[in-house]
Design a protein around this motif. Structure first.
Motif, PDB file in Angstrom:
ATOM      1  N   LYS A  48     -46.389 -34.392 -54.528  1.00 19.27           N
ATOM      2  CA  LYS A  48     -46.835 -33.067 -54.325  1.00 19.27           C
ATOM      3  C   LYS A  48     -45.860 -32.490 -53.217  1.00 19.27           C
ATOM      4  CE  LYS A  48     -51.715 -33.930 -54.111  1.00 19.27           C
ATOM      5  NZ  LYS A  48     -53.167 -33.956 -53.310  1.00 19.27           N
ATOM      6  N   LEU A  49     -45.818 -31.440 -53.471  1.00 20.35           N
ATOM      7  CA  LEU A  49     -44.833 -30.378 -52.630  1.00 20.35           C
ATOM      8  C   LEU A  49     -45.515 -30.184 -51.329  1.00 20.35           C
ATOM      9  CD1 LEU A  49     -43.367 -27.852 -54.988  1.00 20.35           C
ATOM     10  CD2 LEU A  49     -42.329 -30.017 -54.265  1.00 20.35           C
ATOM     11  N   GLU A  50     -44.763 -30.127 -50.122  1.00 24.00           N
ATOM     12  CA  GLU A  50     -45.332 -29.573 -49.075  1.00 24.00           C
ATOM     13  C   GLU A  50     -45.848 -28.205 -48.863  1.00 24.00           C
ATOM     14  OE1 GLU A  50     -43.686 -30.104 -44.394  1.00 24.00           O
ATOM     15  OE2 GLU A  50     -43.680 -31.972 -45.757  1.00 24.00           O
ATOM     16  N   PRO A  51     -46.576 -27.683 -48.120  1.00 26.81           N
ATOM     17  CA  PRO A  51     -46.751 -26.158 -48.177  1.00 26.81           C
ATOM     18  C   PRO A  51     -46.023 -25.588 -47.362  1.00 26.81           C
ATOM     19  CG  PRO A  51     -48.923 -27.636 -48.037  1.00 26.81           C
ATOM     20  CD  PRO A  51     -48.027 -28.562 -48.106  1.00 26.81           C
ATOM     21  N   GLY A  52     -45.675 -24.502 -47.631  1.00 23.39           N
ATOM     22  CA  GLY A  52     -44.903 -23.734 -46.888  1.00 23.39           C
ATOM     23  C   GLY A  52     -43.991 -22.768 -47.515  1.00 23.39           C
ATOM     24  N   GLN A  53     -43.032 -22.274 -46.721  1.00 17.82           N
ATOM     25  CA  GLN A  53     -42.168 -21.193 -47.328  1.00 17.82           C
ATOM     26  C   GLN A  53     -40.926 -21.944 -48.075  1.00 17.82           C
ATOM     27  OE1 GLN A  53     -42.667 -17.966 -47.560  1.00 17.82           O
ATOM     28  NE2 GLN A  53     -40.804 -16.939 -47.887  1.00 17.82           N
ATOM     29  N   TRP A  54     -40.575 -21.663 -49.188  1.00 17.71           N
ATOM     30  CA  TRP A  54     -39.824 -22.355 -49.838  1.00 17.71           C
ATOM     31  C   TRP A  54     -38.573 -21.246 -50.467  1.00 17.71           C
ATOM     32  CZ3 TRP A  54     -39.445 -27.536 -52.070  1.00 17.71           C
ATOM     33  CH2 TRP A  54     -40.432 -28.185 -51.633  1.00 17.71           C
ATOM     34  N   GLN A  55     -37.252 -21.742 -50.405  1.00 16.70           N
ATOM     35  CA  GLN A  55     -36.397 -20.900 -51.170  1.00 16.70           C
ATOM     36  C   GLN A  55     -35.956 -21.913 -52.444  1.00 16.70           C
ATOM     37  OE1 GLN A  55     -32.441 -21.032 -49.219  1.00 16.70           O
ATOM     38  NE2 GLN A  55     -32.004 -18.717 -50.282  1.00 16.70           N
ATOM     39  N   ASN A 172     -36.117 -25.662 -51.826  1.00 17.74           N
ATOM     40  CA  ASN A 172     -36.090 -26.293 -50.622  1.00 17.74           C
ATOM     41  C   ASN A 172     -37.181 -25.780 -49.529  1.00 17.74           C
ATOM     42  OD1 ASN A 172     -33.631 -28.250 -50.444  1.00 17.74           O
ATOM     43  ND2 ASN A 172     -32.741 -26.322 -51.101  1.00 17.74           N
ATOM     44  N   ARG A 173     -37.845 -26.651 -48.870  1.00 17.95           N
ATOM     45  CA  ARG A 173     -38.824 -25.976 -47.836  1.00 17.95           C
ATOM     46  C   ARG A 173     -38.197 -25.406 -46.705  1.00 17.95           C
ATOM     47  NH1 ARG A 173     -41.911 -26.885 -43.542  1.00 17.95           N
ATOM     48  NH2 ARG A 173     -44.048 -26.143 -43.705  1.00 17.95           N
ATOM     49  N   ILE A 174     -38.173 -24.436 -46.089  1.00 10.88           N
ATOM     50  CA  ILE A 174     -37.519 -23.652 -45.392  1.00 10.88           C
ATOM     51  C   ILE A 174     -38.365 -23.359 -43.816  1.00 10.88           C
ATOM     52  CG2 ILE A 174     -35.536 -22.921 -46.744  1.00 10.88           C
ATOM     53  CD1 ILE A 174     -36.926 -20.252 -46.397  1.00 10.88           C
TER      54      ILE A 174
END
Length: 185
Positions: A48-55, A172-174
């Motif tokens: 699973k991807l981590e929630p947040g802002q991704w580029q 990438n999660r930024i």
């Protein structure tokens, strides 16, 4: 004593088992559901991807184009070859949905093979095209909860023409999503 140690090692091995998805001749929906089940109930699951802002940085290029006139090849390359950067807010509820690497379920495509384990992904998908053509896509890459890097190569053929394209996507999660951000912003 030996039996107790053996049982403890067996229990430890079961606790440390990495989530894995490995399917052959499966629909997009089957792959997505298997990935969701493999990561279910696991805090910080690598599936699973981590929630947040991704580029997201995506580059696409045409490797080959056969059976097309030169002007059509040049026009196709001009339209399709590019590198783009975008930002996407992945919310906590988004990571509960079936796996993003499984793709959209059009009902027509089938995975010849799909494997995710230990931070690696490898897949081969076949999609029938209109008028008897077909597309075959291979996907290979690395993934983790805070980043991924995937290369997809698509071979398409129809009406005596063929094209081979490659798309590379790096995510990438930024940080945290901006306040009030909607998915895809």
């Amino acid at each position: 004593m030996k039996r107790t140690i053996a049982l403890a090692l067996l229990a430890l091995a079961a606790c440390n088992k990495e989530p894995e998805v490995k399917l052959k001749n499966a629909s997009v929906e089957q792959v997505a559901n298997a990935a969701k089940a493999a990561g279910a109930g696991q805090t910080g699951s690598e599936l699973k991807l981590e929630p947040g802002q991704w580029q997201l940085i995506t580059s696409m290029k045409i490797l080959e184009a056969e059976g097309m006139p030169d002007a059509a090849k040049a026009q196709m390359k001009g339209m399709m070859e590019r590198t783009a950067s975008s930002f996407q807010c992945i919310k906590p509820e988004d990571v509960q949905k079936p796996n993003i690497f499984a793709g959209q379920n059009s009902g027509r495509c089938k995975y010849d093979s799909f494997e995710m384990k230990g931070g690696k992904i490898s897949a081969v998908m076949t999609c029938p095209g209109q008028g008897g053509g077909a597309m075959k896509m291979t996907m290979d890459g690395d993934y983790a909860p805070r980043n991924y890097n995937v290369t997809a190569t698509m071979d398409m053929a129809a009406s005596g023409q063929s094209m081979k394209m490659q798309m590379k996507t790096q995510g990438n999660r930024i940080g945290e999503c901006p306040a009030g951000a909607a998915k895809g912003s």
